[in-house]
Every structure is written in structure tokens, then in C-alpha cells.
Motif scaffolding. Structure first.
Motif, mmCIF file in Angstrom:
data_model
loop_
_atom_site.group_PDB
_atom_site.id
_atom_site.type_symbol
_atom_site.label_atom_id
_atom_site.label_comp_id
_atom_site.label_asym_id
_atom_site.label_seq_id
_atom_site.Cartn_x
_atom_site.Cartn_y
_atom_site.Cartn_z
ATOM 1 N N ASN A 224 0.808 -1.222 0.000
ATOM 2 C CA ASN A 224 0.000 0.000 0.000
ATOM 3 C C ASN A 224 0.840 1.270 0.000
ATOM 4 N N SER A 225 2.094 1.159 0.408
ATOM 5 C CA SER A 225 2.980 2.325 0.439
ATOM 6 C C SER A 225 4.414 1.849 0.298
ATOM 7 N N ILE A 226 5.307 2.762 0.045
ATOM 8 C CA ILE A 226 6.722 2.426 -0.114
ATOM 9 C C ILE A 226 7.283 1.773 1.154
ATOM 10 N N GLU A 227 6.737 2.118 2.294
ATOM 11 C CA GLU A 227 7.189 1.543 3.559
ATOM 12 C C GLU A 227 6.836 0.058 3.675
ATOM 13 N N ASP A 228 5.865 -0.408 2.893
ATOM 14 C CA ASP A 228 5.481 -1.823 2.914
ATOM 15 C C ASP A 228 6.489 -2.699 2.174
ATOM 16 N N MET A 229 7.373 -2.090 1.399
ATOM 17 C CA MET A 229 8.352 -2.841 0.619
ATOM 18 C C MET A 229 9.635 -3.035 1.418
ATOM 19 N N ALA A 230 10.298 -4.158 1.170
ATOM 20 C CA ALA A 230 11.614 -4.368 1.767
ATOM 21 C C ALA A 230 12.525 -3.238 1.281
ATOM 22 N N GLU A 231 13.439 -2.828 2.127
ATOM 23 C CA GLU A 231 14.308 -1.697 1.800
ATOM 24 C C GLU A 231 15.055 -1.915 0.481
ATOM 25 N N ASP A 232 15.473 -3.144 0.201
ATOM 26 C CA ASP A 232 16.196 -3.457 -1.042
ATOM 27 C C ASP A 232 15.368 -3.184 -2.293
ATOM 28 N N TYR A 233 14.050 -3.218 -2.165
ATOM 29 C CA TYR A 233 13.172 -3.064 -3.320
ATOM 30 C C TYR A 233 12.518 -1.690 -3.430
ATOM 31 N N GLN A 234 12.679 -0.846 -2.442
ATOM 32 C CA GLN A 234 12.001 0.451 -2.438
ATOM 33 C C GLN A 234 12.364 1.312 -3.645
ATOM 34 N N GLN A 235 13.540 1.093 -4.218
ATOM 35 C CA GLN A 235 13.945 1.869 -5.395
ATOM 36 C C GLN A 235 13.055 1.610 -6.610
ATOM 37 N N TYR A 236 12.297 0.521 -6.601
ATOM 38 C CA TYR A 236 11.432 0.162 -7.728
ATOM 39 C C TYR A 236 9.993 0.650 -7.563
ATOM 40 N N TYR A 237 9.680 1.220 -6.412
ATOM 41 C CA TYR A 237 8.303 1.596 -6.094
ATOM 42 C C TYR A 237 7.665 2.474 -7.169
ATOM 43 N N TYR A 238 8.305 3.541 -7.558
ATOM 44 C CA TYR A 238 7.707 4.483 -8.510
ATOM 45 C C TYR A 238 7.715 3.931 -9.940
#
Length: 97
Positions: free
Chosen positions: A63-77
Motif C-alpha cells: 500500500n505504500s513504499i514503507e510496505d516494501m523491503a528496503e532493497d526493493y524500495q527503489q522500484y516503487y515508482y
């Protein structure tokens, strides 16, 4: 957005055949329904030249970038720009699985 994980191996005609034994593919997909997300996940993985060994039944709702593992947050957008993001975590020997 959903996070779906699959275990895959390169197809014989793939550029990765002979280079890697397999990979754990992590797909982030922006789609309304999970059934359709699974259909698209199979398509995207196979389209990249990989044969699916196992598509995990368990999935995660992001639901938000915080829900993603830190390693994958770069792919959110990227997911919202292209509709999905596909990451292959490859291994080249059985011990690395």
C-alpha cells in the motif's frame, strides 16, 4: 500493488541459458485483482526468457513504499510508471538456491 514471487529457470533459447541455473523472480505489479496479476506475472516472466518452476501462492499487498523491503524500495515508482517491476535474483549453482 501486489508482490508475487516465482522460482524460474532460463529457457533454452534465453540469453541466460547456461549462465544461470535459476532465479527467484520478484514481481511488483499494479493491478486491481490478484487473479489478473498472476496471469500478468506469468506473462512477464516468460516473456523475459524464463520458465516458471513454481509460482508461489502467497502474495503481498503493498500500500505504500514503507510496505516494501528496503532493497526493493527503489522500484516503487517504476511500478506506477510502467505497471510492473520485475527483479531476478539469480543463482548459478545448486548451493546458492
Amino acid at each position: 500493488m501486489y508482490q508475487i514471487i516465482a522460482h524460474a529457470k532460463p529457457k533454452k533459447e534465453s540469453e541466460h541459458f547456461g549462465e544461470f541455473l535459476g532465479a527467484y523472480a520478484t514481481l511488483f505489479i499494479d493491478f486491481k485483482e490478484i487473479d489478473g496479476a498472476y496471469v500478468l506475472a506469468k506473462h512477464y516472466i516468460e516473456n523475459e526468457g524464463w520458465e516458471i518452476i513454481e509460482l508461489e501462492d502467497e502474495y503481498f499487498i503493498i500500500n505504500s513504499i514503507e510496505d516494501m523491503a528496503e532493497d526493493y524500495q527503489q522500484y516503487y515508482y517504476e511500478v506506477f510508471e510502467y505497471g510492473y517491476s520485475l527483479i531476478f535474483n539469480t543463482y548459478d549453482s545448486i548451493g546458492e538456491e
